[in-house]
Design an enzyme around this catalytic site. Structure first.
Site, PDB file in Angstrom:
ATOM      1  N   LYS A  76       5.051  54.288   0.647  1.00 56.38           N
ATOM      2  CA  LYS A  76       5.237  53.318   1.199  1.00 56.38           C
ATOM      3  C   LYS A  76       5.864  53.433   2.824  1.00 56.38           C
ATOM      4  O   LYS A  76       6.578  54.420   2.961  1.00 56.38           O
ATOM      5  CB  LYS A  76       6.505  52.391   0.583  1.00 56.38           C
ATOM      6  CG  LYS A  76       6.676  50.796   1.129  1.00 56.38           C
ATOM      7  CD  LYS A  76       7.644  50.135   0.518  1.00 56.38           C
ATOM      8  CE  LYS A  76       8.112  48.886   1.071  1.00 56.38           C
ATOM      9  NZ  LYS A  76       8.845  48.106   0.224  1.00 56.38           N
ATOM     10  N   SER A 151       7.593  43.403  -1.174  1.00 57.60           N
ATOM     11  CA  SER A 151       7.115  43.970  -0.029  1.00 57.60           C
ATOM     12  C   SER A 151       6.267  45.149  -0.221  1.00 57.60           C
ATOM     13  O   SER A 151       5.471  45.416   0.676  1.00 57.60           O
ATOM     14  CB  SER A 151       8.224  44.265   1.144  1.00 57.60           C
ATOM     15  OG  SER A 151       9.028  45.211   0.395  1.00 57.60           O
ATOM     16  N   SER A 175      10.872  43.944  -4.645  1.00 62.13           N
ATOM     17  CA  SER A 175       9.802  44.199  -4.246  1.00 62.13           C
ATOM     18  C   SER A 175       8.869  45.358  -4.446  1.00 62.13           C
ATOM     19  O   SER A 175       7.814  45.878  -4.284  1.00 62.13           O
ATOM     20  CB  SER A 175      10.002  44.828  -2.632  1.00 62.13           C
ATOM     21  OG  SER A 175      10.621  43.885  -1.655  1.00 62.13           O
TER      22      SER A 175
END
Lengths: 482, 484, 95
Positions: A76, A151, A175
């Site tokens: 990420k 997210s 997330s």
């Protein structure tokens, strides 16, 4: 090859079936052809990945390979990666090439992993759909018109789309678990403090926690083996021995006590999701578990408390982005205030600005007690609910999300509607306990996630239960057609 | 109308840790810009603070020294505001649960009485960097070397009523932190800075007037001047029918006045909240006791001991006890020489004069305490006179060796040979007949003073080396013999 | 709790955010909605409940006082928007 799990790829590397360079190159090639539609990567680090793969192959031929040596994964874009742009999905950091590595990145480097690149995400991890990314939304591999969740939407889309066998994610209010559910993969939010936050760009410090995303519980265990551990650079990191998470995977579930919170099965929830979750729970019963209804009475307060605590911490955490030492600086500032306001006004997107303002307001003079302190008190009530429930049962189960993946743009103009998608995940971050989402069926052709919640440091238990479920079912093996 | 000033002080003492409060960068003063600012100090995205154990120990030492309550649980808060030398956009400080609670110190007032001044609290925080406005024409340069240096902010009660009391308080705090070794006390380098809160009210009035805060004053003299000036400014304004604006003022040492700093004053709302990257600090009683047990001797205790052990006067004892190094120097000197009074005179006189003149710290004095003690021994055993001793001191300062080596090399040994002195005395008596006549004709009780003239002549003739006691004895004996 | 334009302007200033004139109204509405949502908390009596700052009520660990970071200026300033003579540059601050 792309249907192989991380564990299977590790075997393939170990047996010499393929080299890390071959494996890495095939993933890089696949990213090139497939990611145009998914937009799951912000930055693909081809050169660095091949160099790492080559080094891994050398390490292997020297007889020094570990389990993870040569395995390609994605990160990420919230984890600072030295020499690589680390954007956090924001224009603010579009040109930020991190001068240092996050501890999580260091851990994977030490283990000999190969990083394919940095995955798309909601800007500063603020969002549940990936639509707040400066780089455009990532898309759901099951239906490109749908969001992958957020997210960590890019990580989920990349894993589900077979562009990476596994990826890192972070979970502040769901997330990891929510995009894992929406994309039909397996994701784990560890106990707060289990994975170092050093170098993981902060959204809400007291809630943020990094964790693995992959297709199976076993792969999650392999990832967590690398990620977890005490870090002296993070004051909130917990100094507690890390088990080998793969060891307990095959334990029997006989006698496992499962609690079903009634609050997770009522209200605004898609009936197909309820059905799939109930089917999954029956499967656990077949595996020897017992089930009882429990209550988490303060569940409905989690979203209000979260939307004070997270924005308050974020408003302060994001003050460092001022255009002085790194990050976006506006053109030709007339004075200092102009530089601050325009750099931040231009560098941050709408949702980030909205949360900064909510947090700024909640902390401003005269409101602290009514908002922030109150939210921390409610937080304790929510935690107590979990502590009480987990004194009666081993694992709490329920749906990860109230709905399957929604259409792009469907909720982006209504922040509150978006926030409500996190209703089942958000309370766990407030309590700090570990939770997982595993695929357990489909609703209208879109994946459904089952959430498993355990007590502090019960990651082994969650992985064991998930693995046993995945031995008995094949939901996690379903692949989107591309 | 008679006015009364009410003064409270906030002192920022930089703690003498090697590394910063939340990072492993050096705190050394004077490095090239930004060479001691690491990723944490620069607030790079993702970086996190970890608290320095030594900063905690030093803060607790101070708390114990002023007999304060030490908070069982102490918490770091974030004070949010934007400024270019504040990299995170907040200062990590303490508002709700400071590390040191209510304590006190005693200050000595003129005339020997003491006054107790309350210390409200002392909390830990991080220093900001430096903004350099003069380096570039249209830009300000930011140096973050200082960012993250640990500070102990010591807040007093508004217990002081004059500039003199305020300075006595600041000096006392300065003496405590330097004696504890928790702050180098260097005011010129900004290691020890003071904000002065001043208000005035009619004498007898309970209610406090509006106060002003004069920031970052960095010398004892400026503190006194700034407060005196501010008291007069406020009284003048009120007497002219104006009211005092509550504001921050900046002391300008060049103009010797304070001026308003409105630019920084715009409605600040610091949005304090507990720092989620740091956890509560829990201090147990054992930890505090351990620190209490190995606390170095403090100025008050040392002063009392100097009076008791060395029979020093109050003033000498106070001066010599104020700083650990000075006190230690004196003690070694006194013990070597076996004469405390003589040691006190020399340390406060010749030694201090030289240190000041050469801007030298006592810790690196070329004349060590042992050397000075050795010199004083030679005065006491009559090897040299006090006058010659100053000459020897000069030579020792210049690095020419210890007292005995200098005396030997320069042939400064006192003449005690009675025959040699007697011939000098006889010479002086025969060369100064008119003065001898005066002596002889004078009333016996006036003669004592007149002998000084002959003393001077004899000492001169001996180049200072004759033993003054012997000279005086012989002179008296011979002159009195002539008179009778 | 309802926020108006001037509230939004004040908050945006505190947070040093430039907000376009035409967006202020929408922010005011969004923020009002969010505050209405969080105001559900006010119905709960939390007297005597200790605020929870860290999930496990853990306590601060201490780092030993050692200099572990050397001069990394050139490396760390590669990402800086404006540097001159080793100093970060910002528009002139008038004191």
């Amino acid at each position: 090859m792309f249907e192989k799990t991380l564990a299977e790829l590790a075997q393939g590397l170990a047996s010499g079936e393929f080299s890390s360079v071959e494996l890495t190159r095939s993933y890089l090639d696949r990213i090139k052809t497939e990611d145009g539609a998914l937009n799951s990567f912000i930055t693909v680090t081809e050169t660095e990945a091949l160099a790492q793969a080559e080094a891994a192959d050398q390490r292997r031929s020297a007889g020094e390979a570990g389990t993870f040596t040569g395995l390609p994964i994605a990160h990420k874009d919230i984890f600072c990666t030295q020499g690589v742009r680390t954007s956090c999905g924001s224009r603010m950091l579009d040109s930020f090439v991190s001068p240092y590595n996050a501890t999580v990145i260091e851990n994977f480097n030490t283990a000999g992993a190969v990083s394919l690149g940095k995955t798309n995400m909601d800007e500063f991890a603020m969002g549940s759909s990936n639509e707040s990314s400066f780089y455009g939304p990532a898309r759901n591999p099951w239906n490109n018109d749908c969001v992958p969740g957020g997210s960590s939407g890019g990580s989920a889309a990349a894993v589900a789309g077979r562009l990476a066998p596994a990826a890192t994610g972070t979970d502040t209010g769901g997330s990891i678990r929510q995009p894992a559910a929406l994309c039909g993969i397996t994701g784990l939010k560890p106990t707060y403090g289990r994975v170092s936050r050093y170098g993981m760009i902060a959204y809400a410090s007291s809630l943020d926690q990094g964790g693995p995303m992959a297709r199976t519980a076993e792969d999650n265990a392999m990832m967590l083996n690398v990620m977890a551990g005490f870090d002296p650079k993070d004051s909130t990191s917990i100094d507690k021995a890390v088990p080998d998470y793969t060891l307990a995977l095959n334990d029997s579930l006989k006698g496992l006590k499962i609690g079903l919170p009634k609050e997770f099965f009522s209200g605004e929830i898609d009936p197909q999701i309820t059905t799939q979750v109930q089917n999954a729970i029956r499967e656990f019963e077949a595996l020897g578990a017992t089930v009882k209804e429990i209550s988490l009475p303060n569940t409905q307060l989690a979203i209000p408390a979260y939307y004070i605590i997270a924005p308050a911490e974020a408003s302060s955490n994001l003050s460092r982005f001022d255009g002085v030492r790194y990050g976006h600086r506006c053109e030709e500032p007339t004075d200092l205030e102009d530089m601050y306001k325009r750099s931040r006004g231009e560098g941050f997107g709408e949702e980030v600005k909205r949360r900064i303002m909510v947090g700024t307001y909640a902390l401003s003079e005269g409101f602290y007690d009514a908002y922030y302190k109150k939210a921390l008190q409610i937080r304790r009530l929510i935690q107590q609910d979990y502590v009480n429930a987990l004194s009666e049962v081993d694992i709490i189960m329920g749906p990860t999300t109230p709905h399957p993946a929604f259409k792009l743009g469907e909720k982006s103009s209504d922040p509150i509607a978006m926030y409500m998608e996190d209703i089942f995940t958000i309370s766990l971050n407030l309590a700090g306990m570990p939770g997982m989402s595993i695929p357990c069926g489909f609703a209208n052709g879109l994946p459904v996630g089952l959430q498993l919640i355990g007590n502090y440091f019960a990651e082994e238990r969650l992985l064991n239960a998930s693995h046993q479920f995945q031995q008995a079912t094949d939901w996690h093996k379903q692949a989107p057609t591309s | 109308m008679e006015w009364e000033a009410v003064i409270g002080l906030e002192i920022h003492a930089q703690l003498a840790t090697k590394s910063k409060i939340f990072s492993g960068a050096s705190t050394a003063f004077g490095a090239e810009p930004n060479t001691q600012a690491c990723a944490v100090d620069l607030a790079l995205p993702g970086t996190l603070p970890v608290f320095n154990a030594e900063a905690l120990r030093m803060a607790v030492m101070f708390g114990v020294a002023i007999e304060a309550d030490i908070g069982h649980t102490s918490v770091f808060d974030r004070k949010n505001y934007f400024y270019p030398d504040l990299p995170k956009g907040y200062q990590t400080s303490q508002l709700f649960h400071p590390i040191v609670g209510i304590g006190h110190i005693d200050i000595e007032l003129e005339g020997g009485s003491t006054k107790r001044i309350g210390v409200t609290l002392a909390h830990l925080e991080e220093d900001a960097g430096k903004s350099l406005h003069e380096e570039f024409p249209s830009m300000t340069g930011i140096d973050l070397n200082r960012a993250g240096t640990p500070l102990l902010e010591i807040v007093s009660e508004p217990d002081m009523r004059s500039a003199e009391e305020a300075v006595a308080y600041v000096k006392k705090i300065h003496a405590i932190v330097t004696n504890l070794g928790i702050c180098d006390g260097n005011m010129a380098e900004g290691s020890f800075r003071c904000d002065c809160n001043v208000s005035v009210r009619p004498k007898g009035e309970e209610k406090l007037g509006n106060r002003t805060e004069s920031k970052n004053i960095n010398s004892f003299r400026f503190i006194e001047k700034a407060i005196k000036g501010e008291i007069i400014r406020q009284i003048d304004l009120i007497e002219d029918g104006h009211t005092i604006t509550q504001e921050t003022r900046l002391y300008d040492a060049n103009k010797d006045e304070t001026r308003s700093m409105r630019s920084k004053e715009e409605a600040n709302d610091y949005r304090y909240f507990p720092c989620p990257d740091l956890l509560p600090i829990v201090i147990d009683d054992d930890y505090v006791e351990q620190i209490r047990n190995c606390l170095p001797e403090l100025p008050d205790a040392r002063k009392a001991r100097f009076i008791e052990q060395f029979k020093l006067g109050d003033y000498d004892a106070m001066v010599l006890s104020a700083y650990r190094e000075l006190g230690g120097f004196f003690e070694t000197t006194a013990n070597t020489a076996g004469d405390a009074k003589l040691a006190a005179n020399w340390v406060m006189g010749e030694l201090s004069k030289h240190l000041n003149q050469h801007d030298t710290d006592i810790t690196v004095s070329p004349v060590t305490a042992e050397m000075l003690g050795g010199l004083l021994l030679r005065i006491k055993d009559n090897t040299i006179t006090g006058k010659i001793a100053k000459q020897v001191f000069e030579a020792m300062w210049a690095g020419e060796g210890n007292a005995d080596e200098v005396i030997e090399a320069k042939g400064l040994k006192q003449v005690t040979d009675t025959g040699a002195i007697e011939s000098l005395v006889d010479e002086v008596i025969s060369d100064n007949q008119p003065q001898v006549d005066q002596y002889v004709n004078a009333e016996p009780d006036k003669r004592g003073k007149m002998i000084g003239f002959f003393m001077g002549k004899v000492m001169q003739a001996s180049q200072g080396k004759a033993n003054p006691g012997q000279v005086q004895g012989l002179l008296k004996q011979k002159l009195d013999a002539l008179a009778n | 709790m309802s926020l108006d334009r001037s509230d939004v302007e004040k908050i945006a200033h505190l947070a040093r955010l430039n907000i376009a004139e035409q967006d202020i109204q929408e922010y005011a509405e969004n923020l009002t909605d969010i505050l209405d949502l969080v105001d559900q908390m006010q119905a709960i009596d939390t007297t005597d409940i200790k605020p929870m700052a860290h999930p496990m009520d853990a306590i601060q660990r201490l780092r030993s006082d050692a200099v572990t970071e050397g001069n990394q200026r050139d490396h760390l300033q590669t990402v800086a928007p404006a540097v001159e003579a080793g100093l970060f540059q910002v528009p002139k601050v008038i004191e």
